[in-house]
Structures are given as structure tokens and as C-alpha cells.
Design a protein around this motif. Structure first.
Motif, PDB file in Angstrom:
ATOM      1  N   ALA A 321      65.321 -27.447  78.616  1.00  0.00           N
ATOM      2  CA  ALA A 321      64.066 -27.537  79.372  1.00  0.00           C
ATOM      3  C   ALA A 321      63.647 -28.989  79.581  1.00  0.00           C
ATOM      4  N   LYS A 322      63.780 -29.817  78.542  1.00  0.00           N
ATOM      5  CA  LYS A 322      63.400 -31.229  78.677  1.00  0.00           C
ATOM      6  C   LYS A 322      64.294 -31.934  79.689  1.00  0.00           C
ATOM      7  N   ALA A 323      65.561 -31.561  79.748  1.00  0.00           N
ATOM      8  CA  ALA A 323      66.470 -32.171  80.728  1.00  0.00           C
ATOM      9  C   ALA A 323      66.046 -31.837  82.149  1.00  0.00           C
ATOM     10  N   GLN A 324      65.356 -30.704  82.328  1.00  0.00           N
ATOM     11  CA  GLN A 324      64.851 -30.314  83.644  1.00  0.00           C
ATOM     12  C   GLN A 324      63.446 -30.851  83.912  1.00  0.00           C
ATOM     13  N   GLY A 325      62.873 -31.562  82.947  1.00  0.00           N
ATOM     14  CA  GLY A 325      61.543 -32.124  83.127  1.00  0.00           C
ATOM     15  C   GLY A 325      60.415 -31.134  82.944  1.00  0.00           C
ATOM     16  N   LYS A 326      60.678 -30.029  82.256  1.00  0.00           N
ATOM     17  CA  LYS A 326      59.630 -29.024  82.046  1.00  0.00           C
ATOM     18  C   LYS A 326      58.791 -29.387  80.813  1.00  0.00           C
ATOM     19  N   PRO A 327      57.491 -29.133  80.848  1.00  0.00           N
ATOM     20  CA  PRO A 327      56.677 -29.329  79.646  1.00  0.00           C
ATOM     21  C   PRO A 327      57.115 -28.371  78.536  1.00  0.00           C
ATOM     22  N   VAL A 328      57.123 -28.873  77.296  1.00  0.00           N
ATOM     23  CA  VAL A 328      57.487 -28.060  76.141  1.00  0.00           C
ATOM     24  C   VAL A 328      56.421 -28.216  75.064  1.00  0.00           C
ATOM     25  N   VAL A 329      55.880 -27.085  74.613  1.00  0.00           N
ATOM     26  CA  VAL A 329      54.997 -27.049  73.445  1.00  0.00           C
ATOM     27  C   VAL A 329      55.840 -26.561  72.278  1.00  0.00           C
ATOM     28  N   PHE A 330      55.913 -27.379  71.220  1.00  0.00           N
ATOM     29  CA  PHE A 330      56.765 -27.058  70.071  1.00  0.00           C
ATOM     30  C   PHE A 330      55.873 -26.709  68.882  1.00  0.00           C
ATOM     31  N   TYR A 331      55.880 -25.430  68.530  1.00  0.00           N
ATOM     32  CA  TYR A 331      55.036 -24.922  67.448  1.00  0.00           C
ATOM     33  C   TYR A 331      55.865 -24.722  66.188  1.00  0.00           C
ATOM     34  N   ALA A 332      55.517 -25.472  65.131  1.00  0.00           N
ATOM     35  CA  ALA A 332      56.201 -25.322  63.848  1.00  0.00           C
ATOM     36  C   ALA A 332      55.232 -25.668  62.736  1.00  0.00           C
ATOM     37  N   GLU A 333      55.030 -24.743  61.802  1.00  0.00           N
ATOM     38  CA  GLU A 333      54.121 -24.974  60.689  1.00  0.00           C
ATOM     39  C   GLU A 333      54.817 -25.552  59.468  1.00  0.00           C
ATOM     40  N   ASN A 334      56.125 -25.310  59.321  1.00  0.00           N
ATOM     41  CA  ASN A 334      56.803 -25.635  58.071  1.00  0.00           C
ATOM     42  C   ASN A 334      57.795 -26.778  58.172  1.00  0.00           C
ATOM     43  N   GLU A 335      58.158 -27.191  59.375  1.00  0.00           N
ATOM     44  CA  GLU A 335      59.157 -28.250  59.535  1.00  0.00           C
ATOM     45  C   GLU A 335      58.482 -29.622  59.486  1.00  0.00           C
ATOM     46  N   GLY A 337      59.222 -34.247  59.050  1.00  0.00           N
ATOM     47  CA  GLY A 337      60.101 -35.410  58.962  1.00  0.00           C
ATOM     48  C   GLY A 337      61.200 -35.458  59.994  1.00  0.00           C
ATOM     49  N   GLU A 338      62.409 -35.698  59.512  1.00  0.00           N
ATOM     50  CA  GLU A 338      63.561 -35.937  60.376  1.00  0.00           C
ATOM     51  C   GLU A 338      63.843 -34.749  61.287  1.00  0.00           C
ATOM     52  N   ASP A 339      63.549 -33.549  60.824  1.00  0.00           N
ATOM     53  CA  ASP A 339      63.846 -32.367  61.643  1.00  0.00           C
ATOM     54  C   ASP A 339      63.067 -32.358  62.957  1.00  0.00           C
ATOM     55  N   LEU A 340      61.940 -33.072  62.976  1.00  0.00           N
ATOM     56  CA  LEU A 340      61.085 -33.057  64.168  1.00  0.00           C
ATOM     57  C   LEU A 340      61.273 -34.286  65.056  1.00  0.00           C
ATOM     58  N   LYS A 341      62.085 -35.235  64.628  1.00  0.00           N
ATOM     59  CA  LYS A 341      62.155 -36.524  65.314  1.00  0.00           C
ATOM     60  C   LYS A 341      62.547 -36.389  66.779  1.00  0.00           C
ATOM     61  N   MET A 342      63.568 -35.608  67.079  1.00  0.00           N
ATOM     62  CA  MET A 342      64.024 -35.491  68.469  1.00  0.00           C
ATOM     63  C   MET A 342      62.971 -34.841  69.363  1.00  0.00           C
ATOM     64  N   PHE A 343      62.242 -33.897  68.819  1.00  0.00           N
ATOM     65  CA  PHE A 343      61.210 -33.224  69.618  1.00  0.00           C
ATOM     66  C   PHE A 343      60.023 -34.152  69.861  1.00  0.00           C
ATOM     67  N   GLN A 344      59.620 -34.867  68.826  1.00  0.00           N
ATOM     68  CA  GLN A 344      58.533 -35.829  68.991  1.00  0.00           C
ATOM     69  C   GLN A 344      58.917 -36.937  69.958  1.00  0.00           C
ATOM     70  N   GLY A 345      60.126 -37.447  69.790  1.00  0.00           N
ATOM     71  CA  GLY A 345      60.562 -38.578  70.608  1.00  0.00           C
ATOM     72  C   GLY A 345      60.834 -38.229  72.053  1.00  0.00           C
ATOM     73  N   SER A 346      61.067 -36.956  72.345  1.00  0.00           N
ATOM     74  CA  SER A 346      61.359 -36.555  73.726  1.00  0.00           C
ATOM     75  C   SER A 346      60.123 -36.068  74.480  1.00  0.00           C
ATOM     76  N   GLY A 347      58.964 -36.196  73.849  1.00  0.00           N
ATOM     77  CA  GLY A 347      57.724 -35.888  74.558  1.00  0.00           C
ATOM     78  C   GLY A 347      57.251 -34.455  74.471  1.00  0.00           C
ATOM     79  N   CYS A 348      57.782 -33.689  73.516  1.00  0.00           N
ATOM     80  CA  CYS A 348      57.252 -32.338  73.325  1.00  0.00           C
ATOM     81  C   CYS A 348      55.830 -32.433  72.757  1.00  0.00           C
ATOM     82  N   HIS A 349      55.020 -31.443  73.059  1.00  0.00           N
ATOM     83  CA  HIS A 349      53.681 -31.363  72.480  1.00  0.00           C
ATOM     84  C   HIS A 349      53.807 -30.674  71.126  1.00  0.00           C
TER      85      HIS A 349
END
Length: 368
Positions: A321-335, A337-349
Motif C-alpha cells: 500500500a505504501k508503494a502505491q502512495g495510499k495512507p496507512v493507519v497502523f494499529y498495534a498495542e503490544n509491538e 522498538g525495532e519492530d515498528l521502525k519501518m512503519f514509523q519511518g515510511s509515514g504510517c499513522h
């Protein structure tokens, strides 16, 4: 304040009213209705009240009247603000003998349609005008969820936006809107539009901070209105296509499937078309389901991803979805540090709270 109280409710209200800021007139009953929520957007579990709830007969200059789950109240007032407050069986203000020379009715589209016996697809504008005619109401405030609210006054309709917040605590937000509107219209003489606009900001403060604003805090609180893009303007105006959200997430355990089902229900209730691969495609062989899932992703406008567990399929769908330029909301309560780095860095909400994730998704959809 006129209300019904049982023994626990009497103690609770006394603790909240230690400064004796208001006088309480109560009918004592064996058991009042109580409500329990699994999360803020869930339908509550209602523990039934006792049957013995005598009727209130009230005469006053100004009144704020909330519909009762049990019992009845006949209110005669010069000015009144009324909220049906009963999604299962809402009533008109006049149904129990209430009347007011100047009446403002505050309700949502679902309640209005149910009261009038109209299809739920009936426009907010039409519902507001029919409620005004039926009740002889001077003002009707029709709440339209994340879009905002319509204010009908003297035959003219105006629009009040809703506001974006960093957190969404929904329980009690409707009560806050009505109370803030009543404070502005009844006590301060604001126009219905200005009272509703301030009520919308007061509600935004409440859902973000989980408490009502002081007068000073509300004066200083300037949240951003929810943007409404052309796609959604067309949908509201002429019934054009709704925004489509792809619901990405694992569904291999009962807990995972429960979250998917709750997200589907909550997003659908807020007028989004949900493209859920679990419901639209289902499980199966890779050669069958992958192309069908990606076709749904191509069709979607944005993505809500349920990230707990870091399911490989969900991670891939987010990247696609990010490669297509679509907005992404990423919901995670338990993850963390490093597991979230790519999502944070790619502009996910990034969101850690369920109701906030749902509303962030709706706000992103509204901007399309």
C-alpha cells in the motif's frame, strides 16, 4: 438535577457533588440501569434496572433533558435542549408530555431516522427538517459522526465541523456535546451555530483528555477541523461512492478474528466501505488468495493494518500500500522498538488505541 438513584448511585453522585454545586432531586429505586463496554466503540452490555421508576413532573425556566432508558419525565420549560439518548428505542421530546416554548433537539441521523420511521439512507438535511416540523423545534442539531453536525435554525442550515484529536475516548462524548451546547445557547445567549461549534470543540477536548475542559482551557483549545475532500463531499451531496478501506490483519486465532470483526463493524458504522480479505476472499491456497487480496488492495483508498503479532501477510500488505502512495493507519498495542521502525519511518499513522485507530482511519478517508 432530576434523576433516579439506587444505593450505589447515591454514593457515587454524593462523591461527585461534594462541593454541593447542584441540588439533586431523586426518585429512589431498587436498581438503576448500568452499562459495560468492552471498548469505547462496542455496543454496551446493559444490566436492566428494576421496574419501579415513577414518572417525573417538572416545571422550570430552562432544562437540559436526556432521554431515559427506564422511567419517564414530563418537562414543561420556557427553553429546553433535548437529546433522545436511546439508540434502541428513541422517543420524541413530546412523547411523554414534555413541552417547551423554545426547543432545541440534538440527535444523530440514526436516532432521527428511527424516531421518524424513515430509511437510514435519508439525508441529514431532510431528517432535521422533519424533526423540526414534528416537534415544533426552534433548533435541530443533527450530528453526522466524523463529518461534523448540521444546525437547522429559522429554516437555514449551517455546518459545524468535527475536530481531529491525538486520542479518542468516546464514552460520554455525546453528553459533553449536549451540555456544552446548552451552556452556550441557554446560559450565554450564543446563536445555535456558535453554541454547536463550541460544543464540537468541547467534545474534541473531552475525547482527547478524557475530562471536560474548563472555560479557560476551551478558549485556548484550537484543534484542527477534520478535512472533507471532494470524494466525500460528493458522497454526502449526491450519494457518490464511499471511501474504501482495506482491513489488513491476521485472522488465525479467535482473538485475532474478534479484533477484525470489531474493526469491520466500527468502520462500517462510520460509513466507510470495508474491503476485508477475510470476508471477501477468505483463507485458501496462495495461488488463489494472494491475487484476490492484492486486487482488493488496488481497489482501496487507504489501509487500516492490525499489527500486533507482526503477521507476515499484514506487513507485506502495508508495504504494498505504501508503494502505491495510499495512507496507512497502523494499529498495534503490544509491538515496540525495532519492530515498528519501518512503519514509523515510511509515514504510517502509528496508533496504540483501538477507538483512536478507527477514527484516525475515518479522518484519513474523509480527506480524500
Amino acid at each position: 438535577m432530576y434523576t433516579y438513584l439506587d444505593r450505589p448511585a447515591t454514593v457515587s453522585l454524593a462523591n461527585r457533588n461534594r462541593g454541593q454545586r447542584y441540588v439533586v432531586h431523586a426518585h429512589q429505586v431498587d436498581r438503576v440501569a448500568t452499562f459495560a463496554y468492552i471498548h469505547e466503540l462496542a455496543s454496551p452490555v446493559i444490566y436492566a434496572p428494576s421496574a419501579d421508576h415513577p414518572k417525573f413532573e417538572i416545571k422550570t425556566e430552562k432544562a437540559v433533558v436526556y432521554g431515559l432508558y427506564a422511567g419517564e419525565a414530563a418537562v414543561t420549560a420556557d427553553y429546553a435542549v433535548y437529546d433522545p439518548q436511546n439508540a434502541a428505542n428513541p422517543h420524541l421530546f413530546s412523547d411523554q408530555g414534555s413541552k417547551a416554548r423554545h426547543l432545541a433537539v440534538v440527535l444523530n441521523q440514526y436516532e432521527a431516522a428511527k424516531i421518524l420511521g424513515e430509511p437510514f439512507s435519508t439525508s441529514a438535511d431532510e431528517l432535521a427538517r422533519k424533526i423540526a416540523e414534528r416537534e415544533g423545534a426552534e433548533v435541530v442539531v443533527m450530528k453526522a459522526g466524523p463529518i461534523g453536525a448540521l444546525v437547522l435554525y429559522q429554516g437555514h442550515m449551517t455546518f459545524v465541523p468535527s475536530y481531529q484529536t491525538s486520542y479518542v475516548f468516546k464514552i460520554g462524548s455525546g453528553d459533553i456535546f449536549v451540555a456544552a451546547f446548552a451552556q452556550g445557547w441557554l446560559e450565554e445567549g450564543l446563536s445555535p451555530h456558535d453554541a454547536a461549534e463550541r460544543a464540537s470543540r468541547a467534545t474534541a477536548f473531552y475525547v482527547q483528555e478524557r475530562r471536560p475542559a474548563t472555560a479557560q482551557e476551551l478558549r485556548e483549545f484550537r484543534p484542527s477541523p477534520v478535512p472533507v475532500g471532494e470524494k466525500n463531499k460528493r458522497h454526502v451531496r449526491d450519494g457518490g461512492d464511499r471511501a474504501k478501506v482495506y482491513l489488513a490483519g491476521p485472522f488465525f486465532t479467535m482473538g485475532q478474528l474478534w479484533v477484525v470483526e470489531e474493526a469491520l463493524r466500527a468502520l462500517s458504522a462510520l460509513d466507510l466501505e470495508v474491503l476485508s480479505p477475510y470476508h471477501r476472499v477468505g483463507p485458501g491456497e496462495a495461488g488463489v488468495v494472494v491475487k484476490a487480496d492484492l486486487d482488493l488492495l488496488d481497489e482501496s483508498d487507504l489501509v487500516l493494518a492490525i499489527g500486533d503479532g507482526m503477521d507476515a501477510g499484514t506487513v507485506f500488505e502495508v508495504g504494498y500500500a505504501k508503494a502505491q502512495g495510499k495512507p496507512v493507519v497502523f494499529y498495534a498495542e503490544n509491538e515496540v522498538g525495532e519492530d515498528l521502525k519501518m512503519f514509523q519511518g515510511s509515514g504510517c499513522h502509528m496508533v496504540r488505541h483501538f477507538a483512536t485507530a478507527i477514527y484516525r482511519t475515518v479522518w484519513e478517508a474523509m480527506a480524500l
